[in-house]
Design a protein around this motif. Structure first.
Motif, short mmCIF file in Angstrom:
data_model
loop_
_atom_site.label_atom_id
_atom_site.label_comp_id
_atom_site.label_asym_id
_atom_site.label_seq_id
_atom_site.Cartn_x
_atom_site.Cartn_y
_atom_site.Cartn_z
N UNK A 39 1.31 -2.46 11.61
CA UNK A 39 2.67 -2.02 11.38
C UNK A 39 3.01 -1.47 9.63
N UNK A 40 4.16 -0.93 9.45
CA UNK A 40 4.42 -0.62 8.15
C UNK A 40 5.81 -0.63 8.03
N UNK A 41 6.43 -0.80 6.84
CA UNK A 41 7.90 -0.81 6.34
C UNK A 41 8.19 -0.47 5.04
N UNK A 83 1.00 -1.40 0.03
CA UNK A 83 -0.18 -0.11 0.09
C UNK A 83 0.97 1.31 0.16
N UNK A 84 0.59 1.94 -0.95
CA UNK A 84 1.46 3.35 -1.00
C UNK A 84 3.09 3.45 -0.80
N UNK A 85 3.52 2.28 -1.73
CA UNK A 85 4.94 1.98 -1.86
C UNK A 85 5.52 1.68 -0.64
N UNK A 86 4.75 0.87 0.40
CA UNK A 86 5.21 0.53 1.63
C UNK A 86 4.33 -0.84 2.01
N UNK A 87 4.97 -1.53 2.74
CA UNK A 87 4.47 -2.74 3.26
C UNK A 87 3.79 -2.78 4.61
N UNK A 88 2.58 -3.06 4.62
CA UNK A 88 1.68 -2.96 6.01
C UNK A 88 1.38 -4.59 6.31
N UNK A 89 1.45 -4.52 7.57
CA UNK A 89 1.18 -5.90 8.06
C UNK A 89 0.70 -5.74 9.70
N UNK A 97 -6.78 3.35 7.21
CA UNK A 97 -5.35 3.68 7.61
C UNK A 97 -4.82 4.53 6.32
N UNK A 98 -4.34 5.51 6.54
CA UNK A 98 -3.43 6.18 5.33
C UNK A 98 -1.91 6.18 5.73
N UNK A 99 -1.54 5.09 6.74
CA UNK A 99 -0.24 4.94 7.21
C UNK A 99 0.39 5.86 8.22
N UNK A 158 12.78 1.93 9.12
CA UNK A 158 11.55 2.42 8.61
C UNK A 158 10.35 1.45 8.62
N UNK A 159 10.44 0.35 9.71
CA UNK A 159 9.77 -0.55 10.01
C UNK A 159 9.33 -0.22 11.64
N UNK A 160 7.90 0.53 11.36
CA UNK A 160 7.46 1.12 12.66
C UNK A 160 5.93 0.71 12.88
N UNK A 161 5.56 0.87 14.13
CA UNK A 161 4.04 0.46 14.48
C UNK A 161 3.33 1.73 14.04
N UNK A 162 2.28 1.45 13.22
CA UNK A 162 1.48 2.77 12.87
C UNK A 162 0.70 3.18 14.02
N UNK A 163 0.05 2.44 14.93
CA UNK A 163 -0.75 2.78 16.10
C UNK A 163 -1.13 1.67 16.73
#
Length: 901
Positions: A270-272, A252-258, A319-321, A278-283
């Motif tokens: 999370x996103x990475x 999603x949007x040039x990033x990996x979400x999981x 989410x928008x990231x 750059x691998x962080x918890x979104x919320x």
């Protein structure tokens, strides 16, 4: 972390982050949801002739549909179809004859269809096809010989593809191929433990492959690879104290979400960007236990998912990231959990299934706003429609859904109530077509469905009734293995069944691969029967090539399955009624000289002895009943008629207890039941009919307990069932009809519990003791034959649930497994199917519709180590072995090793 502990924690939950899922702390005011459903599943189609093609693993290449299916002659093989009868053909009989190659993991790469299959010689290996017989070949035998490399998750990457495989040396690891043998190699040996499950959830993002794996050091974490050993690295050790369990990897949007857990915040979003920093918890959506994001789905420029917080339960989120841009879309079910699942993008709209009450799963849609999240249509006003297999075909949504008037059929929707309609009633009436495996092939919907007469076959649809038709009746043969004598042994179920070698001894651990024939006892039919466990061995009656039925035993292996004793050297002994008492195995057999007499064995040949030698040709030995170290039975010695006997396993200790009906008349002791050191039975005397008797094992202590139908009338006490120190039974006192009775062993304590059907017989049966409460089946004037329960009092004897309000549900086969009651019943709509109860009406429910075209007729319900096994007919495979697994409400997440939520 040790390999053993990792294997225990991983199991089949690699992509879920299950700590939050099962510890979902949603607040004391909201009931915890049952995330898992119990789903009946066919353990193995032993007799593989079937009237259904059962199309599955559908994929499309160059506008042609490919799938796995069977015509009943060639086993499960690779097929192709162009939407016409003539154009639907077998591609290749990979496993020659009736063996199954069972094509799986179908994926299209560079004009080739790659898949895994088993040809019977090389094990399950990597194959490819151009759609022709000659062009369908074994691509590479990665695990040489008969071993399985189990290729899976074939994912296009660069000028070739990546996949998971096991070469038999390194365990499941990451592989890649450029389409040539020489260019197919293992990328990296990530885990030194060959038992680790290997890389999963392969996804390509900006020419880099991302996946989840366990290197034996960091636990199950997020990895990346450029296709080289050096370029295959851990992205980040998200959970430094254990596995992160990354799941639902989504671009999603040039990033990996999981979803993942860092150990302190449980499972969150999370996103990475591919780097550790750059691998962080979104919320942290649910600080009190983890929100467990599921079903991450991209619609336009929005990321939707299902998550649970303390205030709202499991609802729809987006989410928008960013943390601020991650929010609840709508609290669909304010009083509980909406449980959104089957999230599917159609254009710029999200469609999904959700419940705005605790039970009513219907079709919903969302544009990402609260106001724009609405229920599309109330398909089933009386219960869940359970929309599933949501599929976009040219901007129109197709799905399977249940209506009380038509059953489970194919539906379509344009997003409006009026535009949401059933496409075609494939299986007319309330029978269920169960459309599934929906796939879009060049603007045409293909799917599998059951119309009743043809079984589960391949269908297509253009969205109209006339344009929805069966492509081809691929399989027109039907036959089942008819398993019987299901017996727990070695934490497995052993049984007799008809397979390729005829009726033989089989065993199963509940998996297809673990369901195997123990031994081909006879070149014809072994007909194993009367399976009984004694001294950690399985004893049974079976016939070898001579057709002689003798006593056999087995340790569960082919070599350890042997003839125990040839009791009748000149013919068949026909051993039957095997019972264990006092450290001995008792049975009835014929040694050619003495007809059917009582025998015993201590497990040795020398210790196998005949105990009786009665004068009649048919001494009618029956009702063998263990009572501590003694065995009671009925028999005719040629002098006293059929009377009550007992034995301690010695000749001297085998004698008649009492001549119940003095002289040569028959006392006919039946329904022998041992309760609290006393034997209850039904017997007939000179001055009364068939009545309730009691015995302490002596002649003087064997007396008529109560003459329920006074005089010569027969009360016929039967179906005696112990509950504590009391025995329940049914009897007819000639005033109330056949009703429920109980006895504590005294005349005063023997009485009718309740006149359930005044003026007629309620005919109770199928008695089951559940924690001191009797559950049973009976008929009354208002409800027909339904499920009841009793605490032994009139007021406490009540109808549990009326499953068939318009008739009789006829519950039967009642069995307790892991604190729940299972049984077969007919609700008047779906036929005789498998049901489950937690002991009250609200939690008594049907476990799926095994046979959508009729009745599954579950038989031989058997508890093996708190797992239910049974025999049923799904309308396709005939009578086969079935069991239960747990299925998450989120599609395709199976956790069969959990007992229940």
């Amino acid at each position: 972390m040790s390999g053993a502990s990792k294997r225990l924690s991983l199991g089949l939950i690699l992509c879920l982050g299950w700590f939050g899922l099962f510890a979902d702390r949603v607040g004391s005011a909201t009931a915890r949801p049952d995330y898992l459903q119990q789903i009946p599943y066919l353990v193995k189609d032993i007799q593989q002739d079937t009237d259904s093609a059962n199309p599955h693993n559908l994929a499309q290449m160059d506008g042609v549909l490919y799938f796995a299916g069977t015509d009943g002659q060639n086993g499960v093989e690779l097929w192709r179809g162009d939407g016409t009868d003539a154009g639907t053909t077998l591609v290749k009989d990979i496993h020659a004859g009736k063996g199954d190659s069972d094509p799986d993991a179908l994926a299209v790469v560079d004009g080739w269809l790659y898949f895994s299959a088993d040809d019977g010689s090389h094990g399950r290996e990597l194959w490819r096809s151009d759609g022709t017989d000659a062009g369908t070949t074994l691509f590479l035998d990665i695990n040489p010989g008969a071993g399985d490399s189990d290729p899976a998750e074939i994912t296009p990457m660069g000028d070739g593809f990546a996949f998971r495989a096991d070469d038999g040396v390194h365990g499941p690891e990451l592989w890649r191929s450029d389409g040539t043998d020489a260019g197919t190699t293992m990328v990296k040996d990530i885990s030194p433990n060959e038992f680790d499950p290997g890389p999963g959830q392969l996804i390509l993002l900006n020419d880099i492959l991302y996946f989840a794996d366990d290197d034996g050091v960091h636990g199950y974490e997020l990895w990346r690879s450029d296709g080289t050993d050096a370029g295959t690295t851990l992205v980040k050790d998200i959970n430094a104290n254990g596995p992160a369990y990354p799941g639902y990897l989504t671009h999603y949007n040039d990033a990996l979400y999981f979803s993942a857990t860092d150990g302190s915040n449980d499972t969150e979003l999370w996103r990475s960007d591919g780097s550790a920093g750059g691998t962080v918890r979104v919320k942290d959506i649910n600080p009190d236990g983890g929100s467990v994001p599921l079903s991450l789905t991209v619609v336009g420029n929005q990321l939707f998912f299902s998550a649970s917080d303390v205030a709202h339960g499991r609802e729809l989120w987006r989410s928008d990231g960013t943390e601020a841009g991650t929010f609840l879309v709508k609290d669909i079910n304010p009083s509980g959990h909406a449980l959104p699942y089957s999230l599917t993008a159609v254009g710029d709209m999200l469609y999904f299934s959700a419940s705005d009450t605790d039970v009513n799963a219907e079709l919903w849609r969302s544009d990402g706003t609260n106001a724009g999240t609405i229920k599309v249509k109330e398909i089933n006003p009386t219960g869940p429609a359970s929309p599933s297999y949501l599929t976009d075909v040219n901007g129109l949504l197709f799905f399977s859904a249940y209506s009380p008037t038509t059953g489970d059929e194919l539906w379509r929707s344009d997003g409006t109530d009026a535009g949401t309609t059933m496409v075609k009633e494939i299986n007319p009436g309330t029978a269920i077509a169960v459309p599934q495996n929906l796939i879009n092939v060049n603007g045409v919907l293909f799917f599998s469905a059951n119309d009743g007469p043809h079984g589960n076959e391949l269908w297509r649809s253009d969205g109209t009734d006339a344009g929805t038709l069966m492509v081809r009746d691929i399989n027109i043969v039907t036959l089942g293995s008819a398993p019987s004598y299901l017996t727990p042994f070695q934490n497995q179920v052993f049984f007799s069944a008809s397979g390729p070698d005829g009726y033989e001894l089989w065993r199963s651990d509940g998996t297809d691969a673990g369901t195997i024939q123990v031994k081909d006892i006879s070149a014809y039919d072994g007909f194993p029967s009367s399976l009984t466990v004694f001294q950690n061995l399985l004893y049974f009656s079976a016939a070898d090539e001579t057709y002689d039925q003798e006593l056999w035993r087995s340790d569960g292996t082919d070599a350890g399955t042997v003839l125990f004793k040839d009791i009748n050297p000149t013919g068949s002994a026909y051993p039957q009624q095997l019972k264990v008492a006092g450290g001995l195995l008792f049975f009835v057999a014929d040694d050619a000289s003495h007809d059917q007499e009582l025998w015993r064995t201590d497990g040795t040949n020398a210790g196998t002895l005949r105990l009786t030698n009665f004068a009649p040709a048919f001494p009618q030995i029956g009702y063998l009943t263990p009572a501590g170290n003694v065995l009671y039975f009925s028999a005719d010695d040629g002098v006293h008629g059929v009377e009550l006997w007992r034995t301690d396993g010695s000749t001297a200790g085998t004698f008649m207890v009492k001549d119940v009906y003095a002289g040569s008349n028959d006392g006919y002791p039946t329904h022998l039941t041992f309760v609290n050191d006393r034997l209850f039975f039904s017997g007939k005397g000179a001055t009364h009919g068939k009545e309730l008797w009691i015995s302490d094992g002596t002649a003087g202590g064997t007396t008529l307990l109560k003459d329920i139908a006074p005089g010569a009338g027969d009360a016929y006490p039967s179906f005696m069932t112990p509950v504590g120190n009391v025995v329940y039974f049914d009897a007819d006192d000639f005033s109330h009809g056949r009703e429920l009775w109980r006895s504590d062993g005294t005349a005063a304590g023997t009485y009718m519990v309740k006149d359930i059907y005044p003026g007629a017989a309620s005919s109770p049966g199928w008695y089951t003791n559940w924690n001191g409460t009797l559950y049973f089946v009976a008929s009354d004037a208002a409800h027909g034959r339904e499920l009841w329960r009793s605490d032994g009092t009139d007021a406490g004897t009540t109808l549990l649930v009326d499953l068939n309000p318009t008739g009789n549900s006829h519950p039967q086969q009642l069995l307790l497994v892991d604190g729940r009651l299972y049984f077969a019943a007919d609700d008047g709509v779906t036929g005789v199917e498998l049901w489950r109860s937690d002991g009250n009406a609200g939690t008594t429910l049907r476990l799926g519709d095994i046979n959508p075209t009729g009745s599954a007729n579950p038989l031989y319900l058997t508890n093996v180590n708190n797992q239910l096994y049974f025999v049923a007919d799904d309308g396709h495979t005939g009578l086969e072995l079935w069991s239960l697994r747990q299925q998450s409400l989120d599609n395709n997440i199976y956790l069969p090793f959990l007992a229940r939520p």
